[in-house]
Design an enzyme around this catalytic site. Structure first.
Site, mmCIF file in Angstrom:
data_model
loop_
_atom_site.group_PDB
_atom_site.id
_atom_site.type_symbol
_atom_site.label_atom_id
_atom_site.label_comp_id
_atom_site.label_asym_id
_atom_site.label_seq_id
_atom_site.Cartn_x
_atom_site.Cartn_y
_atom_site.Cartn_z
ATOM 1 N N PHE A 1 100.129 75.242 23.901
ATOM 2 C CA PHE A 1 101.350 74.973 23.146
ATOM 3 C C PHE A 1 101.252 75.726 21.830
ATOM 4 O O PHE A 1 100.438 75.399 20.971
ATOM 5 C CB PHE A 1 101.558 73.484 22.873
ATOM 6 C CG PHE A 1 102.868 73.232 22.162
ATOM 7 C CD1 PHE A 1 104.042 73.112 22.873
ATOM 8 C CD2 PHE A 1 102.927 73.156 20.775
ATOM 9 C CE1 PHE A 1 105.263 72.918 22.224
ATOM 10 C CE2 PHE A 1 104.134 72.961 20.116
ATOM 11 C CZ PHE A 1 105.310 72.844 20.847
ATOM 12 N N ASP B 1 94.844 79.609 16.763
ATOM 13 C CA ASP B 1 96.005 78.836 16.348
ATOM 14 C C ASP B 1 95.515 77.491 15.839
ATOM 15 O O ASP B 1 95.260 76.573 16.609
ATOM 16 C CB ASP B 1 96.969 78.658 17.531
ATOM 17 C CG ASP B 1 98.207 77.849 17.167
ATOM 18 O OD1 ASP B 1 98.222 77.226 16.083
ATOM 19 O OD2 ASP B 1 99.156 77.817 17.972
ATOM 20 N N LYS C 1 101.778 73.376 9.298
ATOM 21 C CA LYS C 1 101.763 71.924 9.197
ATOM 22 C C LYS C 1 101.118 71.433 7.896
ATOM 23 O O LYS C 1 101.729 71.443 6.847
ATOM 24 C CB LYS C 1 101.102 71.315 10.432
ATOM 25 C CG LYS C 1 101.892 71.537 11.722
ATOM 26 C CD LYS C 1 101.364 70.731 12.863
ATOM 27 C CE LYS C 1 102.077 71.035 14.181
ATOM 28 N NZ LYS C 1 103.485 70.655 14.205
#
Length: 424
Positions: free
Chosen positions: A146, A232, A273
């Site tokens: 994802f 990531d 984030k």
């Protein structure tokens, strides 16, 4: 399960349903305030937040240091675009590159934007530095990944719900099994590989945690075959897993150590984030000069990327991580959480497994992925004052803010176990 919400909450839910696109399926709770590890709904009920906005709120809700940095900067200058310099961007770029030990940063806003940026950099590096023929570069990715929901990213996703009827898909990706170094080496042996894009822990896949040496071996193989190791860390970074970066593995430091450079330091690091503590959209792609210098003026950018508020907020958010030793707290509380849940698992058939690292964890419920058991458990957790969300029909992710205390975590564990026992 019969879902009950207050009248005021239902009014807000109905407004979203009528006027908003139906692209999410939220838990039926309407929040209006947050402070630290707690959130309150519009009826005034208090909850423990055990999702942290998918790990964006590592520093806790409305952390005063971060909020103050944002409001003070908002009073003076909010946006210039990159048509002009501003007095915050260079300061932030030096700060963040020193913090993570890279030469350069390309600032963006959202996680998906940062992934797209990393893909573009990797391809351009492959053509201009590695000598791959233009348009032939391939990037290796993992099954069940994802990395966002943009057109490029869904092109290499396994999630058919995210893919179906959004084609044609973007070529240039090779999928291999996660945590499989043999498959990775086989793919890397092709001479047109730009890099390997990987999550150190697959969050949306159910907090799937690889072998302890997978990141290290992946880095070694990428170096051996002259491909970029692209990490990531949008969800796993910024202290969430008990180290500053999850690629550090099961590191015993407090998040700032030499092992970050020597163990499995990525060639391209993707952050988002918690880079802003959830206060503002901030993401970043970091790399050394040999990689980042392939990007020249006009080849990539963003009107909001690197704006003054983003720089001020990100520096404050990273200060909080270091000053409050959040990586150390995540490591200690995570070990304690898994130990307590494992004790419960030994007494029940309701849950078969707890896995994770630091304060990014998940439980596997003894039911099929097609079931609604995990959803129903989350509804009952809500009723008992704790908010969590399933990642699949039988997996629930637990990721509280890293400012949580042991006493608060004990309270949460009691709520979780009490709720799970209702489903035995």
């Amino acid at each position: 399960m019969n879902v009950q919400v207050g009248n005021k909450s239902q009014q807000y839910i109905d407004l979203e349903d009528k006027h908003g696109a139906h692209n999410y399926h939220p838990l039926p709770v309407v929040l209006e305030r947050g402070d630290g590890v707690f959130v309150w709904d519009v009826e005034g009920k208090k909850y423990y937040d055990f999702l942290s906005a998918y790990s964006a709120v590592n520093q806790g809700h409305c952390h005063p240091t971060i909020v103050n940095a944002m409001t003070e900067q908002a009073k003076t200058l909010t946006l210039t675009s990159r048509a002009f310099h501003n007095d915050k961007l260079g300061v932030y770029e030096k700060y963040v590159t020193d913090y993570f030990k890279f030469d350069k940063v390309l600032p963006m806003n959202t996680g998906a934007e940062a992934v797209e940026t990393a893909i573009k950099i990797a391809r351009k590096w492959a053509y201009e530095k590695k000598g791959v023929q233009e348009h032939d570069a391939q990037i290796i990715v993992c099954e069940n990944n994802f990395h966002g929901r943009t057109t490029t990213v869904i092109s290499f996703s396994n999630d058919e719900n995210a893919r179906k009827n959004f084609g044609p898909y973007t070529p240039g990706f090779i999928k291999i099994a996660y945590d499989d170094t043999d498959a990775l080496e086989k793919a890397l042996q092709q001479d047109n590989i730009a890099g390997f894009l990987v999550e150190p822990i697959q969050g949306e896949a159910g907090v799937y945690t690889p072998s302890d040496d997978f990141m290290m071996r992946a880095k070694e193989l990428c170096a051996q075959y002259n491909a970029l190791f692209i990490a990531d860390e949008i969800q796993t970074g910024i202290a969430r897993t008990g180290a500053l970066l999850a690629v550090c593995g099961k590191c015993s430091c407090e998040g700032h150590c030499e092992r970050q450079e020597t163990y499995s330091r990525p060639d391209i690091l993707i952050l988002g984030k918690a880079l802003s503590g959830g206060a503002y959209p901030v993401s970043a792609v970091l790399a050394d000069d040999e990689v980042m210098n392939v990007i020249q003026p006009g080849q990539h950018g963003s009107t909001f990327g690197g704006n003054p508020i983003a720089g001020a907020v990100a520096m404050a958010a990273l200060d909080v991580v270091k000053d409050e030793k959040l990586a150390q707290n995540a490591r200690e509380l995570g070990n304690y959480f898994r130990s307590r849940i494992n004790e419960y698992i030994e007494t029940t058939d309701t849950v078969t497994l707890v896995r994770g690292r630091g304060l990014l964890n998940a439980i596997v419920v003894n039911d099929s992925e097609e079931s609604d058991t995990a959803w129903n458990i989350c509804l009952r957790l809500r009723d008992h004052g704790l908010l969590a969300k399933p990642t699949h029909g039988n997996i629930i992710r637990f990721a509280p803010p890293l400012v949580m205390t042991k006493e608060q975590l004990d309270d949460c564990i009691e709520i979780i176990i009490k709720t799970l026992k209702e489903f035995e």
